[in-house]
Design a protein around this motif. Structure first.
Motif, PDB file in Angstrom:
ATOM      1  N   SER A 194       0.810  -1.326   0.081  1.00 45.49           N
ATOM      2  CA  SER A 194      -0.117   0.017  -0.038  1.00 45.49           C
ATOM      3  C   SER A 194       0.870   1.410   0.039  1.00 45.49           C
ATOM      4  N   ARG A 195       0.505   2.307  -0.566  1.00 42.55           N
ATOM      5  CA  ARG A 195       1.290   3.526  -0.775  1.00 42.55           C
ATOM      6  C   ARG A 195       1.103   4.329   0.461  1.00 42.55           C
ATOM      7  N   ARG A 196       0.033   3.913   1.216  1.00 44.81           N
ATOM      8  CA  ARG A 196      -0.250   4.844   2.735  1.00 44.81           C
ATOM      9  C   ARG A 196       1.235   4.798   3.322  1.00 44.81           C
ATOM     10  N   GLY A 197       1.500   5.812   4.186  1.00 44.58           N
ATOM     11  CA  GLY A 197       2.782   5.796   5.009  1.00 44.58           C
ATOM     12  C   GLY A 197       2.559   4.925   6.195  1.00 44.58           C
ATOM     13  N   PRO A 198       3.671   4.313   6.804  1.00 47.52           N
ATOM     14  CA  PRO A 198       3.777   3.431   7.891  1.00 47.52           C
ATOM     15  C   PRO A 198       3.077   3.925   9.063  1.00 47.52           C
ATOM     16  N   ASP A 199       2.874   5.160   9.595  1.00 45.82           N
ATOM     17  CA  ASP A 199       2.073   5.612  10.524  1.00 45.82           C
ATOM     18  C   ASP A 199       0.753   5.591  10.208  1.00 45.82           C
ATOM     19  N   GLU A 200       0.471   5.857   9.106  1.00 46.26           N
ATOM     20  CA  GLU A 200      -1.066   5.985   8.576  1.00 46.26           C
ATOM     21  C   GLU A 200      -1.398   4.437   8.741  1.00 46.26           C
ATOM     22  N   THR A 201      -0.674   3.703   7.991  1.00 49.08           N
ATOM     23  CA  THR A 201      -1.142   2.159   8.070  1.00 49.08           C
ATOM     24  C   THR A 201      -1.453   1.766   9.237  1.00 49.08           C
ATOM     25  N   ALA A 202      -0.483   1.974  10.389  1.00 47.00           N
ATOM     26  CA  ALA A 202      -0.704   1.659  11.720  1.00 47.00           C
ATOM     27  C   ALA A 202      -1.833   2.152  12.670  1.00 47.00           C
ATOM     28  N   SER A 203      -2.084   3.566  12.221  1.00 43.09           N
ATOM     29  CA  SER A 203      -3.332   4.127  12.777  1.00 43.09           C
ATOM     30  C   SER A 203      -4.441   3.582  12.357  1.00 43.09           C
ATOM     31  N   HIS A 204      -4.659   3.324  11.059  1.00 45.93           N
ATOM     32  CA  HIS A 204      -5.733   2.626  10.324  1.00 45.93           C
ATOM     33  C   HIS A 204      -6.013   1.280  10.911  1.00 45.93           C
ATOM     34  N   LYS A 205      -5.205   0.663  11.176  1.00 47.25           N
ATOM     35  CA  LYS A 205      -5.378  -0.769  11.858  1.00 47.25           C
ATOM     36  C   LYS A 205      -5.747  -0.720  13.331  1.00 47.25           C
ATOM     37  N   HIS A 206      -4.884   0.247  13.981  1.00 47.05           N
ATOM     38  CA  HIS A 206      -5.305   0.352  15.417  1.00 47.05           C
ATOM     39  C   HIS A 206      -5.068   1.758  15.705  1.00 47.05           C
ATOM     40  N   PRO A 207      -6.183   2.488  15.855  1.00 40.09           N
ATOM     41  CA  PRO A 207      -6.397   3.899  16.011  1.00 40.09           C
ATOM     42  C   PRO A 207      -5.620   4.167  17.194  1.00 40.09           C
ATOM     43  N   ALA A 208      -5.521   3.345  18.285  1.00 42.01           N
ATOM     44  CA  ALA A 208      -5.222   3.784  19.632  1.00 42.01           C
ATOM     45  C   ALA A 208      -3.561   3.676  19.694  1.00 42.01           C
ATOM     46  N   VAL A 209      -2.935   3.132  18.820  1.00 41.24           N
ATOM     47  CA  VAL A 209      -1.549   3.273  18.638  1.00 41.24           C
ATOM     48  C   VAL A 209      -1.012   4.437  19.045  1.00 41.24           C
ATOM     49  N   PRO A 210      -0.031   4.555  20.165  1.00 47.15           N
ATOM     50  CA  PRO A 210       0.573   5.772  20.400  1.00 47.15           C
ATOM     51  C   PRO A 210       1.709   6.115  19.689  1.00 47.15           C
ATOM     52  N   GLN A 211       1.971   7.363  19.230  1.00 47.89           N
ATOM     53  CA  GLN A 211       3.005   7.896  18.438  1.00 47.89           C
ATOM     54  C   GLN A 211       4.254   7.842  19.497  1.00 47.89           C
ATOM     55  N   ALA A 212       5.514   8.168  18.817  1.00 48.82           N
ATOM     56  CA  ALA A 212       6.840   8.058  19.568  1.00 48.82           C
ATOM     57  C   ALA A 212       6.593   9.152  20.532  1.00 48.82           C
ATOM     58  N   SER A 213       5.950  10.349  20.322  1.00 47.13           N
ATOM     59  CA  SER A 213       6.218  11.331  21.170  1.00 47.13           C
ATOM     60  C   SER A 213       5.449  11.382  22.290  1.00 47.13           C
ATOM     61  N   THR A 214       4.674  10.115  22.416  1.00 47.75           N
ATOM     62  CA  THR A 214       4.154   9.912  23.647  1.00 47.75           C
ATOM     63  C   THR A 214       4.847   8.996  24.603  1.00 47.75           C
ATOM     64  N   VAL A 215       5.955   8.503  24.394  1.00 53.43           N
ATOM     65  CA  VAL A 215       6.906   7.571  25.091  1.00 53.43           C
ATOM     66  C   VAL A 215       7.743   8.696  25.912  1.00 53.43           C
ATOM     67  N   PRO A 216       7.641   8.618  27.285  1.00 49.93           N
ATOM     68  CA  PRO A 216       7.945   9.505  28.392  1.00 49.93           C
ATOM     69  C   PRO A 216       9.727   9.608  27.945  1.00 49.93           C
ATOM     70  N   TRP A 217      10.053  10.741  28.500  1.00 49.31           N
ATOM     71  CA  TRP A 217      11.621  11.089  28.061  1.00 49.31           C
ATOM     72  C   TRP A 217      12.401  10.287  29.174  1.00 49.31           C
ATOM     73  N   PRO A 218      12.139   9.753  30.117  1.00 50.41           N
ATOM     74  CA  PRO A 218      12.838   9.059  31.272  1.00 50.41           C
ATOM     75  C   PRO A 218      13.131   7.519  30.529  1.00 50.41           C
ATOM     76  N   ILE A 219      11.978   7.059  29.723  1.00 53.91           N
ATOM     77  CA  ILE A 219      12.174   5.755  29.037  1.00 53.91           C
ATOM     78  C   ILE A 219      13.136   5.870  27.808  1.00 53.91           C
ATOM     79  N   ARG A 220      12.858   6.998  27.166  1.00 57.02           N
ATOM     80  CA  ARG A 220      13.756   7.428  25.896  1.00 57.02           C
ATOM     81  C   ARG A 220      15.117   7.575  26.345  1.00 57.02           C
ATOM     82  N   SER A 221      15.418   8.094  27.432  1.00 60.05           N
ATOM     83  CA  SER A 221      16.734   8.260  28.132  1.00 60.05           C
ATOM     84  C   SER A 221      17.310   7.132  28.186  1.00 60.05           C
TER      85      SER A 221
END
Length: 368
Positions: A194-221
């Motif tokens: 499909s020509r849809r972007g990866p984030d669009e594909t994931a959101s289409h299948k699972h609308p509740a999938v969180p984006q990377a910005s929702t991962v807390p900074w302590p976790i990313r650190s």
């Protein structure tokens, strides 16, 4: 799954094999001084981070079809750079800066092929997540480290004794061509996606999938800090054991093998990770090192080296076990791996560049 697993294994194997192969090519001209090894190590660590970052950007901003087309172009370009053995024209004459000349030669001969190989792990898992969005895709990372471990152990005992430097270069180049064909099959398959972007594909299948910005900074650190600590521990223990305890050829293979084993154990299945047991065994090893003088003189050397190896394995298991425990959903794995590789590069920079400048004594081992 066959193509994904085959690409992961072959890519990891030749990615780890190219480092000793190109190092053997360099030795006659540049020698085996610590500066040469440090430069090579930093080159590969930074290029590994660049490959992981490329995989993240490709996965985030391009549709699957565009990803396949871009990566096919990159694979073909990398194949045109073969073979990797430098010609006599690249030998230093003494008038140039040796480190700059070395970095330029590495970039020209192995830069693009290694860049492509370094992106394989996260990119293949990201492509597999289009079909399987479960955490099972992370098991390919364990498979990747298994391929690296086989490459590490096979080079000093099988490849180097049998093949000349030129034959090693030719054999590696042929294996890279095989890798291009196998990964090319997966990339071609993306062209029909499909020509849809990866984030669009994931959101289409699972609308509740969180984006990377929702991962807390302590976790990313922690995604950066934990691999950085493990990488630093690997290098300081290797330096200490190989220089101060026993100067034995290929002794550096053992700590690096334990480092890779920790990745395999922690990413294969969460059932393998037992933090309390690992921490207890590590503490026993540390205390034994401090009390080594009470042991019989005949076994002090072996006991000390063994305890350092156990300490290294324990620390790496704890760091990689925790970083595997807090891994994100498969839709965010490329960001996750980019941060892991950044941590590994930071560890190399700390030991190779920062410690020699800031510290007058070898105090980094007890500090770590």
């Amino acid at each position: 799954m066959f193509w994904f697993a085959a690409t992961t294994l072959i890519g990891a194997f030749i990615e780890f094999q190219v480092q000793p192969v190109i190092s053997k090519c360099l030795l006659p001209g540049f020698g085996g001084t610590p500066a040469v090894w440090t430069t090579c190590m930093l080159f590969f660590q930074l290029l590994l981070f660049a490959g992981y970052l490329y995989a993240h950007l490709l996965r985030t901003y391009f549709s699957p079809a565009a990803q396949g087309l871009i990566h096919l172009t990159l694979l073909a370009s990398a194949a045109l750079m073969l073979p990797i053995e430098p010609t006599d024209a690249w030998k230093p004459t003494g008038s140039e800066s040796p480190m700059i000349h070395l970095l330029w030669m590495l970039a020209v001969h192995v830069g693009l092929p290694y860049f492509v190989l370094s992106s394989t792990g996260p990119l293949i898992q990201a492509w597999l997540s289009y079909q399987d969005e479960s955490d099972g895709v992370y098991r390919l990372y364990a498979l990747s480290n298994a391929g690296s471990l086989v490459a590490l152990l096979s080079y000093p005992f099988l490849v180097e004794p049998i093949l000349s430097v030129s034959d090693q270069s030719v054999t590696w180049s042929l294996m890279f061509c095989l890798f291009v064909l196998v990964e090319g099959v997966i990339a071609i398959g993306l062209l029909r996606h499909s020509r849809r972007g990866p984030d669009e594909t994931a959101s289409h299948k699972h609308p509740a999938v969180p984006q990377a910005s929702t991962v807390p900074w302590p976790i990313r650190s922690a995604w950066i800090a934990l691999p950085a600590l493990a990488s630093t521990m690997l290098l300081v223990v290797t330096n200490h054991v190989c220089q101060d305890i026993a100067v034995i050829p290929f002794l550096w293979v053992l700590p690096l093998s334990l480092y890779l084993i920790s990745f395999i154990v922690c990413f294969d299945s969460p059932h393998w990770y037992r933090p309390k047991l690992i921490a207890g065994a590590t503490l026993v090893a540390v205390l034994t090192i401090q009390a080594k003088h009470v042991l019989p003189a005949s076994i002090q050397l072996i006991a000390e080296a063994s305890c350092y190896m156990m300490t290294l394995l324990g620390v790496c298991l704890l760091c990689h076990g925790e970083v595997a425990r807090i891994k994100p959903q498969a839709t965010q794995l490329t960001l996750y791996y980019a941060m892991l590789s950044a941590g590994g590069a930071i560890g190399g920079i700390i030991v190779a560049l920062v410690c020699p400048i800031l510290l007058d004594t070898f105090i980094e081992l007890p500090l770590v």
